[in-house]
Design a protein around this motif. Structure first.
Motif, PDB file in Angstrom:
ATOM      1  N   ARG A 267     -16.569   2.639  40.916  1.00 33.42           N
ATOM      2  CA  ARG A 267     -15.545   2.238  41.002  1.00 33.42           C
ATOM      3  C   ARG A 267     -15.553   0.681  40.469  1.00 33.42           C
ATOM      4  N   LEU A 268     -14.598   0.114  39.599  1.00 32.92           N
ATOM      5  CA  LEU A 268     -14.656  -1.353  39.486  1.00 32.92           C
ATOM      6  C   LEU A 268     -14.090  -1.922  40.521  1.00 32.92           C
ATOM      7  N   ASP A 269     -13.190  -1.403  41.146  1.00 32.58           N
ATOM      8  CA  ASP A 269     -12.418  -2.209  42.539  1.00 32.58           C
ATOM      9  C   ASP A 269     -13.427  -2.332  43.632  1.00 32.58           C
ATOM     10  N   ASP A 270     -14.676  -1.772  43.498  1.00 35.56           N
ATOM     11  CA  ASP A 270     -15.552  -1.625  44.561  1.00 35.56           C
ATOM     12  C   ASP A 270     -16.963  -2.499  44.074  1.00 35.56           C
ATOM     13  N   VAL A 271     -16.769  -3.254  43.014  1.00 37.78           N
ATOM     14  CA  VAL A 271     -18.154  -3.989  42.429  1.00 37.78           C
ATOM     15  C   VAL A 271     -18.400  -5.055  43.402  1.00 37.78           C
ATOM     16  N   ALA A 272     -17.270  -5.797  43.872  1.00 37.55           N
ATOM     17  CA  ALA A 272     -17.590  -7.167  44.582  1.00 37.55           C
ATOM     18  C   ALA A 272     -18.758  -7.067  45.716  1.00 37.55           C
ATOM     19  N   PRO A 273     -19.621  -8.179  45.747  1.00 41.33           N
ATOM     20  CA  PRO A 273     -20.742  -7.962  46.567  1.00 41.33           C
ATOM     21  C   PRO A 273     -20.246  -8.750  48.119  1.00 41.33           C
ATOM     22  N   GLY A 274     -20.741  -7.909  48.960  1.00 35.13           N
ATOM     23  CA  GLY A 274     -20.443  -8.559  50.304  1.00 35.13           C
ATOM     24  C   GLY A 274     -21.118 -10.027  50.835  1.00 35.13           C
ATOM     25  N   GLU A 275     -20.774 -10.711  51.603  1.00 30.22           N
ATOM     26  CA  GLU A 275     -21.289 -11.919  52.137  1.00 30.22           C
ATOM     27  C   GLU A 275     -22.825 -11.611  52.257  1.00 30.22           C
ATOM     28  N   ASP A 276     -23.270 -10.744  52.917  1.00 32.42           N
ATOM     29  CA  ASP A 276     -24.654 -10.506  53.115  1.00 32.42           C
ATOM     30  C   ASP A 276     -25.684  -9.754  52.075  1.00 32.42           C
ATOM     31  N   ALA A 277     -24.789  -9.563  50.860  1.00 36.68           N
ATOM     32  CA  ALA A 277     -25.568  -9.032  50.064  1.00 36.68           C
ATOM     33  C   ALA A 277     -26.992  -9.724  49.246  1.00 36.68           C
ATOM     34  N   THR A 278     -27.920  -8.818  48.771  1.00 31.22           N
ATOM     35  CA  THR A 278     -29.011  -9.425  48.446  1.00 31.22           C
ATOM     36  C   THR A 278     -29.002 -10.161  47.085  1.00 31.22           C
ATOM     37  N   ALA A 279     -29.852 -10.986  46.522  1.00 33.82           N
ATOM     38  CA  ALA A 279     -29.431 -11.473  45.266  1.00 33.82           C
ATOM     39  C   ALA A 279     -29.470 -10.599  44.254  1.00 33.82           C
ATOM     40  N   GLU A 280     -30.249  -9.390  44.296  1.00 32.84           N
ATOM     41  CA  GLU A 280     -30.307  -8.404  43.161  1.00 32.84           C
ATOM     42  C   GLU A 280     -28.971  -7.649  43.329  1.00 32.84           C
ATOM     43  N   ARG A 281     -28.541  -7.614  44.498  1.00 29.38           N
ATOM     44  CA  ARG A 281     -27.019  -6.721  44.198  1.00 29.38           C
ATOM     45  C   ARG A 281     -26.022  -7.681  43.743  1.00 29.38           C
ATOM     46  N   VAL A 282     -26.153  -8.951  44.092  1.00 30.26           N
ATOM     47  CA  VAL A 282     -25.209  -9.883  43.485  1.00 30.26           C
ATOM     48  C   VAL A 282     -25.215  -9.761  42.065  1.00 30.26           C
TER      49      VAL A 282
END
Length: 512
Positions: free
Chosen positions: A432-447
């Motif tokens: 889902r495109l509306d679920d792409v934003a990374p969280g504040e605790d996301a890793t650099a790879e996930r971002v």
């Protein structure tokens, strides 16, 4: 505001080398301009503070008290709305002579003319036998509020004198309203604003002055500053800050100007830092004296990035100037409130009047990634709505468009984030495109994967529908806040579920 993407090759050891000796060259031709250049020095005298000249005489007695605590609204003391109609008793059917009524009405006129208290007026009318009437009373402003208004007018007049001095390049006049202890900070602010080529500076009191707790004889006035840089008559940006004052021989003297601490935008660089500035035809770039030697390269790459970003203006004309601030470690923690996610290399923040200012993290930007990052962030300044970042569900569109501009036409297989996208897809991304934003605790790879998915989705839309229709879709979604389904049908001519699924299928196809 929106945070910039992480750079795969950005790491703490890529901070610029120590600065060269200060360069006195002017900034008008792309060279850094020292913040203090071009302004007249204060007139020499034995007194460290230039004496104010032409100070207006006090027009009102010294106020003996001003409100404490919450400020009194600007409308306080204005005529209030009339009360609801008073209850009237049933009519007395008994015959009665008319002369007492006429006597009472004459008494009303005489008493009002003579200015007698309303209580006596009401009593006279009742004594005349005229039923229940509404009390008549002219509005008289509370003396304490009136004194505060008069003081506010005098403080504002001093700030207006200071504004005129700033625009005229009169450093001595800028300092003339202030006490000597305030001069160093005011000089730093003056130099920064002049280096940024301030062309508009308006002041407006936001409330009435209040006494400063624990500082007898000192008052605080909240002030809105509206300003323009470079272009006269621009749509103004604004900032609200506290000013503190003391009365010296009846004349207000500025004690301090506080840094703004807006919860939304934080403190502007020119409020708290010494700046050196370089100007181009489309950009203004500024940094601290320690990073002065980076300005020529910053300006050249910012000017090139501005030409790209201009093509992504979604609504209205392009920015009159793109404003870029290059932050060292200390400034990164202080400018615009600091407190960014650890992986952030840059961000754009709305400052009002349709302007977005860009901040780059000197510790996170590599020489190879600077041009890409500038294209990315300046595209935010060109495409974001005036109110700023619209929300997480459209993060993919905001960042995908900026990433597309940053890529600047390079083939998709040269995009640096493909490996991170592949990892994200294989790790169970929802699709889902509306679920792409990374969280504040996301890793650099996930971002990096989130930015990559967004880039590939927007690239697919532009390849299929063309840039004009995608910018129209962006305007509907980000600026007009239309639902994506409605915006897709209107601008792309197709139903959103099909548009969305084809975009995500493209993402999966590219990374295998």
């Amino acid at each position: 505001m929106t945070d910039g993407r992480p750079l795969p090759d950005a790491r703490p050891d890529t901070a610029p080398a120590p600065p060269a000796s200060p360069d006195p060259a002017a900034a008008s031709s792309g060279e850094p301009a020292p913040a203090s250049s071009g302004d007249p020095a204060p007139a020499p005298s034995g007194d460290p503070a230039p004496a104010p000249s032409g100070e207006p005489a006090a027009v009102s007695p010294e106020p003996v008290a001003v409100p404490r605590g919450p400020a009194v609204p600007d409308w306080a003391g204005d005529d209030l709305a009339p009360p609801a109609a008073a209850w009237m008793p049933a009519l007395d059917r008994r015959p009665r002579r008319l002369w007492p009524l006429w006597t009472a009405l004459v008494a009303v006129v005489v008493l009002l003319t003579c200015g007698l208290p309303a209580a006596l007026l009401s009593s006279a009318v009742r004594d005349a036998g005229v039923g229940v009437v509404r009390r008549v009373s002219p509005q008289v402003e509370d003396p304490t509020v009136l004194a505060a208004r008069q003081l506010s007018a005098r403080l504002t007049a001093q700030l207006e004198r200071q504004a005129a001095a700033l625009l005229a390049g009169d450093r001595a006049g800028w300092l003339a309203v202030a006490e000597p202890a305030a001069h160093p900070e005011l000089l730093r602010r003056y130099a920064a604003l002049r280096a940024l080529r301030v062309t508009g500076w308006q002041v407006r009191a936001q409330d009435l002055p209040t006494e400063v707790p624990g500082r007898p004889g000192e008052w605080r006035l909240l002030v809105e500053y509206r300003y323009c840089f470079v272009v006269p008559g621009c749509r103004v940006s604004s900032v609200v800050a506290g000013t503190r004052w003391r009365l010296d021989g009846g004349q207000p003297r500025l004690v301090a100007v506080e840094a703004s601490r807006s919860a939304r935008t934080g403190t502007r660089p020119w409020e708290i830092s010494e700046l050196v500035v370089a100007h181009g035809s489309r950009t203004v770039v500024a940094t601290t004296p320690e990073l002065r030697r980076t300005l020529p390269e910053l300006l050249a790459k910012a000017e090139a990035a501005a030409r790209v970003a201009d093509d992504y203006v979604v609504s209205g004309p392009p920015p009159d100037r793109y404003r870029v601030f290059y932050a060292g470690p200390q400034e990164w923690r202080r400018w615009y409130g600091g407190d960014r996610m650890e992986w952030t290399a840059g961000y754009a923040v709305t400052v009002g009047g349709g302007h977005h200012e860009v901040v780059l993290n000197a510790e996170r930007v590599s020489a190879d990634g600077l041009a890409d990052l500038l294209r990315h962030e300046l595209t935010h300044a060109a495409s974001l709505p005036e109110r700023g970042y619209p929300g997480r569900s459209t993060w993919w569109l905001v960042e995908g468009l900026a990433e597309y501009a940053a890529a600047d036409g390079q083939p998709v297989d040269r995009y640096e984030g493909l490996t991170a996208v592949r990892q994200m897809v294989r790790a169970g991304w929802t699709g889902r495109l509306d679920d792409v934003a990374p969280g504040e605790d996301a890793t650099a790879e996930r971002v990096a994967g989130s930015y990559g998915v967004s880039y590939l989705a927007v690239r697919h839309l532009i390849d299929r529908y063309g840039p004009g229709r995608v910018l129209a879709f962006t305007r509907l979604v980000l600026h007009e806040l239309r639902p994506v389904a409605e915006a897709a049908q209107e601008s792309l001519g197709e139903a959103w579920p099909g548009v969305h699924d084809r975009a995500t299928a493209y993402v999966r196809a590219v990374v295998g």
